[in-house]
Design a protein around this motif. Sequence first.
Motif, PDB file in Angstrom:
ATOM      1  N   HIS A 212       4.434  -4.776   0.699  1.00 39.00           N
ATOM      2  CA  HIS A 212       4.347  -4.429  -0.722  1.00 39.00           C
ATOM      3  C   HIS A 212       3.108  -3.577  -0.968  1.00 39.00           C
ATOM      4  CE1 HIS A 212       7.019  -7.914  -2.499  1.00 39.00           C
ATOM      5  NE2 HIS A 212       7.726  -6.895  -2.031  1.00 39.00           N
ATOM      6  N   SER A 213       3.314  -2.384  -1.486  1.00 31.91           N
ATOM      7  CA  SER A 213       2.192  -1.469  -1.746  1.00 31.91           C
ATOM      8  C   SER A 213       1.989  -1.288  -3.245  1.00 31.91           C
ATOM      9  CB  SER A 213       2.473  -0.111  -1.109  1.00 31.91           C
ATOM     10  OG  SER A 213       3.561   0.530  -1.730  1.00 31.91           O
ATOM     11  N   ASN A 214       0.814  -0.728  -3.549  1.00 32.23           N
ATOM     12  CA  ASN A 214       0.514  -0.341  -4.934  1.00 32.23           C
ATOM     13  C   ASN A 214       0.528  -1.518  -5.894  1.00 32.23           C
ATOM     14  OD1 ASN A 214      -0.359   1.808  -6.413  1.00 32.23           O
ATOM     15  ND2 ASN A 214       1.520   2.989  -6.184  1.00 32.23           N
TER      16      ASN A 214
ATOM     17  N   GLU B 234       7.048  -0.317  -3.156  1.00 34.67           N
ATOM     18  CA  GLU B 234       6.369  -0.786  -4.350  1.00 34.67           C
ATOM     19  C   GLU B 234       7.265  -1.814  -5.013  1.00 34.67           C
ATOM     20  OE1 GLU B 234       4.831   2.163  -6.935  1.00 34.67           O
ATOM     21  OE2 GLU B 234       4.325   3.560  -5.320  1.00 34.67           O
TER      22      GLU B 234
END
Length: 153
Positions: free
Chosen positions: A54-56, A9
């Motif tokens: 890249h998450s969230n 994140e």
Amino acid sequence: MAFWLVKSEPSSFSIEDLAARPQQTEAWDGVRNYQARNYLRDHMKKGDLVLFYHSNIPIPAIVGLCMVTREGYPDPTAQDPSAAHPDPRSTPDNPIWYQVDLKLVRIFSRPAALHTLKQDPRLEGMLLLQKGNRLSVMPVSAAHFQSILTLVQ
DNA sequence: GCCAACGTTGGC
DNA sequence: GCCAACGTTGGC
């Protein structure tokens, strides 16, 4: 050589943060999932290439590439009570959690967004795209890796 | 902020 | 060993 993908994140650690580190290298610590731990400890080898995801965020995406520069070794943050994910069961004599060192190779000028990946028939079956997959460290096949490279340049 | 999916925990 | 409850992840 093997290929991998790690998720992060950006609010906690982004690829820009990696670029700003000394030697553009970071210990990939804090992983507290056994399957991911096994990849870190047993399977990720020096020179392996690692996609950085890249998450969230509004547009989740593969944003860059890095390389394993040090193979699995005990994660010291497991024994740090002030760290994000301390685990008192892990001791220096009997470590439970492991990390590798990752060095930035490059930030993609054209990141590959999740929705783009999902539309690419070449990426069918990719672990990242499977419903409910929450692994933060996962293998990527050579074919999928090559296809992704064509999307980011 | 919602919530589906999943991993972990712990009572039995 | 089962499984309900809970916490977390992460897309949307």
